[in-house]
Design an enzyme around this catalytic site. Structure first.
Site, short mmCIF file in Angstrom:
data_model
loop_
_atom_site.label_atom_id
_atom_site.label_comp_id
_atom_site.label_asym_id
_atom_site.label_seq_id
_atom_site.Cartn_x
_atom_site.Cartn_y
_atom_site.Cartn_z
N GLY A 167 0.84 -1.20 0.00
CA GLY A 167 0.00 0.00 0.00
C GLY A 167 0.87 1.25 0.00
N GLY A 177 -0.54 4.86 -0.99
CA GLY A 177 -1.69 5.41 -0.29
C GLY A 177 -1.32 6.59 0.60
CD GLN A 178 -4.11 10.11 4.95
OE1 GLN A 178 -4.64 9.14 5.47
NE2 GLN A 178 -4.22 11.33 5.42
CB ILE A 191 -2.81 -2.59 -6.40
CG1 ILE A 191 -3.41 -1.24 -6.00
CG2 ILE A 191 -2.77 -3.56 -5.24
CD1 ILE A 191 -4.89 -1.30 -5.66
CE1 TYR A 244 -10.62 1.68 8.16
CE2 TYR A 244 -11.38 2.81 10.13
CZ TYR A 244 -10.39 2.56 9.21
OH TYR A 244 -9.17 3.18 9.34
CE LYS A 284 -8.06 -0.38 9.86
NZ LYS A 284 -6.82 -0.75 9.17
C1 AKB Z 1 -11.20 7.11 8.76
O1 AKB Z 1 -11.74 8.19 9.00
O2 AKB Z 1 -11.77 6.15 8.25
C2 AKB Z 1 -9.74 6.95 9.14
C3 AKB Z 1 -9.59 6.45 10.53
C4 AKB Z 1 -9.77 7.32 11.68
O3 AKB Z 1 -9.30 5.30 10.72
N1 AKB Z 1 -9.08 8.20 8.99
#
Ligand code: AKB
Length: 317
Positions: free
Chosen positions: A8, A11-12, A35, A143, A147
């Site tokens: 990655g 990415g950012q 990628i 998300y 995580k």
């Molecule tokens: C998001 O906003 O999805 C990310 C994070 C806080 O994990 N920047």
């Protein structure tokens, strides 16, 4: 000298972390994994090795690791919180199945693995202020669910197989280099672009919504410092709370007004972003990171704002 693969890398976080690591460990020792469709460009491409390395392809990861004798993998591949809600299966495939691929390759080849977790790993039942290191983690977003899973899976590989896994729970990251895409905290980057362009900022997050944020130089320092930490001092591994500042939109606007007094903000709240933001902590307690590996951020809201406005003004001139 470490031999590092960054998955990655365009990415950012990856685009800046790869350059930071090359500065520390030598250009030739840090491979930029990318990628197709997100190829490295400019200095990132020219300063060191780059390889196609899709986290969903275990064979490709193994090939790159063997070719470059990699001993440390920074696994940064992930979809951010807002975009993950519209592509939950892809978010899982990249975040969880992808990590599984990385951990298996690491187990077979003796690599250490860094994988970022997030403030998104917490949910509405988590204590909101000074959120403890070890506490309730029942997130409502895919998300967040992925995580928490990556934290547990990383701990599992450490306890079961001895793979040296480490991670931090990143807050919203603010950078003047590569913009984020699809996150809940993106407003805190977009607001600086609006200020530098002389535009009014329309904020998608409601006034009074506090979230932890961090300037990218401190985030990069966390990645390096944790992976260099003496393992005998680590009581925790996946993932450490880290924090440097917590603010709500009105406060970042005020900080910008110290430099641009005419800067204006209005609010047009985005329902999805707001519901995610409201389920996340206001601020984290990062005392374990400070005690176990000397985490010590340099930037607060004022110093970050001054630096962001200066660097972005130069870049956008
Ligand atoms: C998001 O906003 O999805 C990310 C994070 C806080 O994990 N920047």
């Amino acid at each position: 000298m470490k031999k590092i693969l960054v998955i990655g890398a365009t990415g950012q976080i990856g685009s800046e972390l790869t350059m930071e690591l090359r500065g520390i460990y030598g250009n030739e020792n840090v491979v930029a994994g990318y990628i197709v469709g997100a190829e490295p460009k400019g200095e990132l491409l020219e300063s060191g090795p780059a390889e196609i390395c899709d986290v969903t392809d275990a064979g490709a990861i193994a090939e790159v690791v063997r070719k470059h004798n990699t001993d440390t993998i920074y696994n940064l591949a992930a979809l951010l919180s807002v975009v993950a809600e519209s592509k939950p299966r892809l978010a899982w495939k990249i975040g969880v199945d992808g990590l599984w691929n990385v951990l298996e390759v690491a187990r077979e080849n003796g690599c250490a693995v860094f994988t970022p977790s997030s403030i998104g790993s917490f949910g509405p039942e988590t204590p909101r202020d000074a959120t403890p290191q070890d506490t309730v983690q029942r997130p409502r977003t895919i998300y967040g669910v992925s995580k928490v899973t990556t934290e547990l899976l990383s701990d599992y590989y450490y306890n079961k197989f001895g793979v040296d896994t480490r991670s931090v729970r990143f807050p919203g990251l603010i950078s003047n280099v590569t913009p984020p895409g699809g996150g809940t905290t993106d407003y805190a980057v977009d607001i600086y672009y609006a200020a530098v362009k002389g535009e009014k900022f329309v904020c998608p997050i409601a006034e009074g919504t506090y979230m932890d944020m961090m300037y990218m130089p401190d985030a990069l320092d966390a990645c390096v410092r944790l992976m260099e930490a003496d393992p005998t001092r680590l009581v925790h591994r996946n993932g450490f709370n880290i924090a440097s500042m917590s603010f709500e939109p009105g406060q970042i606007c005020e900080a910008i007004r110290h430099h641009r007094p005419d800067f204006e903000i209005t609010y047009q709240v985005d329902a999805l972003k707001q519901s995610i933001a409201s389920s996340w902590p206001n601020s984290l307690d990062d005392s374990c990171a400070r005690a176990e590996w000397d985490w010590n951020p340099r930037f607060d809201l004022e110093s970050m704002t001054a630096d962001m406005l200066e660097k972005l003004s130069e870049r956008l001139r």
